[in-house]
Enzyme design. Structure first.
Site, mmCIF file in Angstrom:
data_model
loop_
_atom_site.group_PDB
_atom_site.id
_atom_site.type_symbol
_atom_site.label_atom_id
_atom_site.label_comp_id
_atom_site.label_asym_id
_atom_site.label_seq_id
_atom_site.Cartn_x
_atom_site.Cartn_y
_atom_site.Cartn_z
ATOM 1 N N MET A 225 -33.894 -1.411 -15.610
ATOM 2 C CA MET A 225 -33.035 -2.463 -15.063
ATOM 3 C C MET A 225 -31.607 -2.265 -15.570
ATOM 4 O O MET A 225 -30.806 -3.198 -15.587
ATOM 5 C CB MET A 225 -33.561 -3.847 -15.456
ATOM 6 C CG MET A 225 -34.957 -4.100 -14.878
ATOM 7 S SD MET A 225 -35.347 -5.847 -14.589
ATOM 8 C CE MET A 225 -35.162 -6.516 -16.224
ATOM 9 N N HIS B 238 -34.189 3.442 -23.540
ATOM 10 C CA HIS B 238 -34.241 4.031 -22.191
ATOM 11 C C HIS B 238 -33.958 5.535 -22.261
ATOM 12 O O HIS B 238 -34.611 6.334 -21.584
ATOM 13 C CB HIS B 238 -33.163 3.405 -21.298
ATOM 14 C CG HIS B 238 -33.316 1.933 -21.061
ATOM 15 N ND1 HIS B 238 -32.438 1.013 -21.582
ATOM 16 C CD2 HIS B 238 -34.235 1.231 -20.360
ATOM 17 C CE1 HIS B 238 -32.800 -0.204 -21.202
ATOM 18 N NE2 HIS B 238 -33.901 -0.107 -20.469
ATOM 19 N N LYS C 118 -42.763 -0.904 -25.929
ATOM 20 C CA LYS C 118 -42.371 -2.263 -26.342
ATOM 21 C C LYS C 118 -42.924 -3.299 -25.371
ATOM 22 O O LYS C 118 -43.355 -4.368 -25.766
ATOM 23 C CB LYS C 118 -40.858 -2.407 -26.445
ATOM 24 C CG LYS C 118 -40.478 -3.772 -27.019
ATOM 25 C CD LYS C 118 -39.005 -3.980 -27.091
ATOM 26 C CE LYS C 118 -38.409 -4.324 -25.755
ATOM 27 N NZ LYS C 118 -38.853 -5.652 -25.227
#
Ligand code: PAF
Length: 272
Positions: A9, A16, A129
């Site tokens: 996102m 990331h 996570k």
């Protein structure tokens, strides 16, 4: 030629980028999607204020050498008339986060399915996570015969042990200090597990004690079988201990695989 997809996102952080690096190492071509998916935010959640940083995201992805970035508009992802839903049922798709964030996994499952269809990757990469999201995505990838291998990558933490999350940006300096109760609680539970404790209640108490001391609001602390997301009374290696708690107005989640993940502790992690 193998294709890897890293769905995000945006508001990219080192977590990331660790998924991107893994995909770059394993696949011939790597695509990253950036789409703040309105359908996975429950009513009243932070969709409007969710951090967005497209310029620096694109710069970081260019630096990482990815081959394609997909940034669809909401209308392209969800054209008028869209009537198809993807629901993962049972505890994997309906407990914990699904209870607290109504519709969240319906939004995740639909967008991830659409991204898998758009990119037709061989592998898709997700961070541990979001443990329940990983279970939801693994389930749908298998159930819908996508043939896509779901690769779950280790949680990346800051030097003080806090799991990286785009939502950490919401924390004041004081709340960030209080948020360290989450990795500290997980570390305490891991220590007790290593010392031979197997009772879920005692391991959960090790976490809640730290959270209470930091005045965090606990949404849940639970120990589950990672495949089914069913709670277990007796923990065994590989079981996941899940935490969701609110620090002030910021809701954070974290987890640890007992007996396999290194316990988060200050000083054990290096920021780059
Ligand atoms: O983990 C996320 O960032 C999102 O839930 C995902 C998988 C990109 C779907 O919107």
């Amino acid at each position: 030629m193998s294709v890897g997809l890293v769905p995000t996102m945006g508001a990219l952080h080192r977590g990331h980028l660790s998924l991107v690096a893994r995909a770059m190492g394993e696949c011939d071509r790597v695509a990253v999607s950036i789409f703040v998916n309105p359908r996975q935010f429950a009513p009243g959640e932070d969709f409007e204020r969710y951090p967005r940083s497209p310029e620096s995201d694109l710069e970081a992805l260019a630096g990482a050498g990815v081959h394609a970035v997909y940034m669809p508009a909401v209308e392209a992802m969800y054209p008028a008339g869209l009537s198809t839903a993807v629901h993962v049922t049972g505890p994997v798709g309906e407990g914990f986060e699904a209870d607290l964030r109504p519709g969240h996994f319906h939004g995740v499952a639909l967008v991830v399915t659409k991204l898998l269809v758009a990119a037709r990757p061989d592998r898709a990469y997700f961070g541990q996570k979001d443990a329940q999201q990983c279970a939801v995505v693994e389930r749908l990838a298998r159930d819908l015969d996508t043939g896509v291998q779901i690769v779950v990558c280790p949680t990346v933490r800051d030097g003080d042990g806090l799991a990286l999350s785009s939502r950490n940006q919401y924390l004041s300096a004081e709340d960030r200090r209080r948020a360290l109760a989450i990795p500290a609680g997980l570390a305490a539970a891991a220590t007790r597990f290593e010392a031979g404790e197997r009772g879920s209640a005692a391991l959960i108490e090790a976490v809640t004690e730290k959270l209470r001391a930091a005045d965090a609001t606990i949404d849940y602390v639970a120990i589950v079988d990672p495949g089914t997301f069913m709670e277990v009374e007796t923990a065994s290696p590989g079981c996941q201990i899940l935490v969701a708690a609110r620090i002030g107005t910021t809701r954070l989640i974290d987890n640890l695989r007992l007996g396999s993940d290194a316990a988060p502790s200050a000083g054990a992690f290096h920021t780059t």
